[in-house]
Design a protein around this motif. Structure first.
Motif, short mmCIF file in Angstrom:
data_model
loop_
_atom_site.label_atom_id
_atom_site.label_comp_id
_atom_site.label_asym_id
_atom_site.label_seq_id
_atom_site.Cartn_x
_atom_site.Cartn_y
_atom_site.Cartn_z
N ALA A 187 31.01 54.26 76.41
CA ALA A 187 30.59 54.52 75.35
C ALA A 187 29.58 55.87 75.35
CB ALA A 187 29.40 53.69 74.84
N ASP A 189 30.26 59.03 75.83
CA ASP A 189 30.48 60.41 74.85
C ASP A 189 29.88 59.96 73.60
OD1 ASP A 189 31.71 61.43 76.98
OD2 ASP A 189 33.90 61.15 76.16
N PHE A 190 30.13 58.85 73.03
CA PHE A 190 29.67 58.49 71.60
C PHE A 190 28.19 58.60 71.44
CE2 PHE A 190 27.75 55.40 68.84
CZ PHE A 190 28.50 55.62 67.52
N TRP A 191 27.75 57.73 72.39
CA TRP A 191 26.05 57.91 72.44
C TRP A 191 25.39 59.36 72.80
CZ3 TRP A 191 23.76 54.50 69.78
CH2 TRP A 191 24.28 53.14 69.70
N ALA A 194 25.82 61.35 69.74
CA ALA A 194 25.08 60.72 68.52
C ALA A 194 23.50 61.31 68.86
CB ALA A 194 25.01 59.14 68.64
#
Length: 269
Positions: A187, A189-191, A194
């Motif tokens: 996670a 890259d996503f966080w 974001a």
């Protein structure tokens, strides 16, 4: 730029207070960098504040901006102490606020040196609020010449922009070290992206709230650019986060420039 107002005893007290606050900040910086025998900030808190501790930590070179901020703070302390500055309305409005930010700046360094990560988060959030209030005062009281623009607006603007980004990095360091697992796993890259989007919105909000002042945008973009460098060339590596940081850096700076140009064109000659 001088003011014909009568000097008040409080004016001299303010000038002395600003000098004292900046001296405290410089001493705290020396303690924070280990010059007085302490531990360097990058090695404190188990290395949680180092440039390779999290996915949103800027590369080491980014922190050289502190040199510029400290030089400007010292220059402001000297300039505001001149007799011609004593009774100026703008100095009365902003002087104590700048002093508060200097004390809080030093307080963050001492919190990092002697306390814990949650306390550093509290310290930097309070510093960010104080800087936002200071820039608000400066926005209400327009500058009256190049000295105002350099010693007040540039100083506070760079400080605000950098601390806005540093707050995100500090919170991320705390969450990574003590709240969530040290490895963000799949996670990351996503966080990371974001959070960078949130940083971008903060940068745009600062540009709008300060009427396109460039100093906060430059400082934020500087830090974001070094996050891009850190994630593309150092550890932990993440090309998606590096690209996102570079894009957000460009957007923050371009929005500030655009707002400044729009306001300049709309202002009657």
């Amino acid at each position: 730029m001088s003011d014909t107002r009568v000097h008040r005893p409080a004016d001299l007290g303010r000038q002395i207070g600003v000098i004292s606050a900046v001296v405290f900040m410089i001493i705290a910086a020396m303690v924070g960098t280990g010059l007085f025998g302490g531990t360097n900030v990058r090695e404190l808190q188990g290395g949680a504040l180092d440039s390779d501790a999290t996915y949103l930590a800027p590369a080491t070179q980014a922190f050289s901006i502190w040199t510029a901020i400290y030089i400007l703070m010292v220059a402001y302390a000297i300039w505001q102490a001149l007799p011609a500055q004593r009774s100026r309305v703008r100095q009365r409005a902003a002087g104590w606020w700048v002093a508060v930010t200097a004390v809080l700046n030093g307080g963050w360094l001492l919190a990092a040196q002697f306390l814990n990560l949650p306390m550093t988060v509290i310290a930097i959030v309070v510093l960010l609020i104080a800087l936002a209030l200071t820039i608000r005062v400066l926005t209400i009281q327009p500058s009256e010449g190049w000295q105002d623009a350099v010693f007040l607006d540039l100083t506070v603007g760079l400080h605000l922009g950098w601390v806005a980004l540093a707050t995100v990095a500090n919170v991320t360091a705390w969450l990574t070290a003590e709240v969530v697992p040290a490895s963000w796993g799949d996670a990351a890259d996503f966080w990371g992206i974001a959070v960078l989007l949130v940083v971008g919105f903060i940068g745009i909000a600062l540009a709008l709230g300060t009427k396109g002042r460039l100093a906060p945008a430059i400082a934020m973009s500087w830090g974001l650019a070094w996050i891009a460098v850190g994630r593309s060339t150092g550890e932990p590596q993440s090309l998606p986060i590096a690209i996102a940081a570079g894009v957000v850096a460009a957007v923050v700076l371009l929005v500030a420039v655009a707002i400044r140009l729009i306001l300049a064109r709309s202002t009657p000659d």
